[in-house]
Design a protein around this motif. Structure first.
Motif: not given
Ligand SMILES: NC(=O)c1ccc[n+]([C@@H]2O[C@H](COP(=O)([O-])OP(=O)(O)OC[C@H]3O[C@@H](n4cnc5c(N)ncnc54)[C@H](OP(=O)(O)O)[C@@H]3O)[C@@H](O)[C@H]2O)c1
Length: 373
Positions: A59-62, A82, A125-126, A180, A202, A208
């Motif tokens: 449900t997140g960005f990636l 969720r 991807l959590l 991580k 990303m 973000r």
């Molecule tokens: N964005 C970046 O620039 C970046 C850079 C480096 C690494 N990453 C890693 O790449 C992955 C994907 O990134 P993203 O930007 O797509 O992240 P995101 O938009 O923050 O999405 C995170 C996902 O994890 C879920 N999540 C977080 N906490 C949770 C919990 N307690 N219980 C159930 N679900 C939970 C969220 O669910 P809900 O929608 O329900 O909250 C969402 O689906 C992540 O692991 C992030 O740490 C991202």
């Protein structure tokens, strides 16, 4: 003349025409479990590529970029969520019945098991950029990752792909990055053939990273004097690479560092954003302790703001450690300078919306590409 015989012959031909020829490459046998994955159809969203895939954190960005790629070639995708509202947009990415939403809670192991039980591939991807009162970084990045890896092992999942982060290190000053790294270790110890993906920041629509820098307008301050070096990567490239990992045997048990084509300092990025948006950005350098205090104070607001740990991450240069990269997947990362305007034009005021880019410079040397305007 229409005779009974002719009709029978025509319908037989129609059936023969519809019956798809099968080739050896339509059948993949998993080296780990011996499970056969059989492709049917022409490869589009109404076909089946034989995979059943669970994407935690979808449900997140990636997540939405990855699901889009998996579903459009006919995979069955289990979408753990969720909040029901957060997964609705994913349902239309696949053919009817191909996207299967399942409600989960990280502390309800049965719900996680139900989401994994029928899958041959699990993507994790959590992740969270900040801690909440219910979940710490360790809860999400370490404990949950370990449980998912255990369940995947228990149900004979073929592939486990774990998303970590660039600069993940046990001794990192950032809690996000140290947890991580711990998560990587836990997953590897339970599921040794797991593939680890470490993306840099990303960018893309609704990111973000660029959006946050652009939105700060004249209020922006520079952390670390804007000197921290990063290699932002296009979210679509990361999703593409993770899609390739699904059937790429050369990715089993490997770690991939996925970064953009160029390295920039934050100061260069702010100049780039200014060039495109015509919005001035402040260049007040705020020392880290003050920035962290400001972030902690802002975190008292009822909406999400930049966290103290994110300030810490903004002090750490992106350093490649020699892990595999896009090149090992035969991919070339997209150029931020070519595509950046797609994501940044919306920050222009109406006065400048249709103006072309001025020919500018990033840092001292690089010249913007203007041909795409
Ligand atoms: N964005 C970046 O620039 C970046 C850079 C480096 C690494 N990453 C890693 O790449 C992955 C994907 O990134 P993203 O930007 O797509 O992240 P995101 O938009 O923050 O999405 C995170 C996902 O994890 C879920 N999540 C977080 N906490 C949770 C919990 N307690 N219980 C159930 N679900 C939970 C969220 O669910 P809900 O929608 O329900 O909250 C969402 O689906 C992540 O692991 C992030 O740490 C991202």
């Amino acid at each position: 003349m229409i005779t009974g015989l002719n009709i029978a012959k025509q319908s037989r031909q129609a059936v023969v025409g519809l019956t798809q020829k099968r080739f050896a490459h339509d059948l993949v046998v998993s080296p780990k479990t011996g499970r056969t994955i059989i492709k049917t159809g022409s490869g589009g969203r109404s076909s089946s590529n034989g995979h059943v895939i669970t994407v935690f954190g979808c449900t997140g960005f990636l997540g939405r970029y990855l699901i889009n790629r998996l579903a459009r070639e006919g995979a069955h995708v289990i979408v753990p969520y969720r909040d029901e509202d957060d997964m609705r947009h994913l349902k239309v990415m696949g053919d009817l019945g191909k996207i299967v939403p399942m409600e989960i809670h990280l502390r309800n192991k049965d719900s996680l098991e139900a989401a994994i039980r029928h899958s041959d591939t699990v993507y994790n991807l959590l992740g969270r950029d900040y801690e909440t009162k219910n979940f710490s970084f360790a809860d999400v990045h370490v404990e949950a990752a370990g449980i998912l890896a255990e369940l995947a092992q228990k149900h004979d999942v073929d592939r486990f792909i774990q998303v970590s982060s660039m600069n993940a290190a046990i001794d990192s000053t950032s809690k996000f990055l140290s947890t991580k790294a711990e998560g990587e270790q836990v997953v590897r110890s339970i599921f040794p053939t797991a593939t680890i993906v470490r993306p840099s920041f990303m960018y893309g629509q609704e990111d973000r990273f660029l959006a946050r820098l652009a939105m700060s307008r004249g209020l922006s301050v520079r952390i670390n004097g804007g000197k921290t070096k990063v290699r932002p990567v296009n979210v679509s490239d990361v999703a593409g690479a993770m899609h390739k990992m699904l059937d790429g045997d050369n990715t089993i048990g490997e770690t991939f560092e996925l970064v953009g084509d160029q390295e920039y300092t934050y100061a260069q990025l702010l100049d780039f954003i200014k060039e495109i948006t015509n919005l001035d950005h402040g260049d007040l350098n705020v020392p880290k302790p003050i920035a962290s205090l400001m972030a902690k104070a802002m975190n008292l607001l009822p909406w999400q703001t930049l966290g103290a740990d994110e300030i810490e991450r903004m002090m750490i240069d992106d350093k490649l450690t020699g892990a595999k990269t896009f090149a090992d997947l035969d991919m070339e990362p997209t150029s931020l300078e070519i595509t950046g305007i797609q994501y940044l034009r919306r920050f222009r005021t109406n006065l400048y919306n249709d103006e072309p880019l001025k020919k500018g410079v990033v840092g001292k040397k690089k010249t913007f590409h203007t041909s795409y305007l």
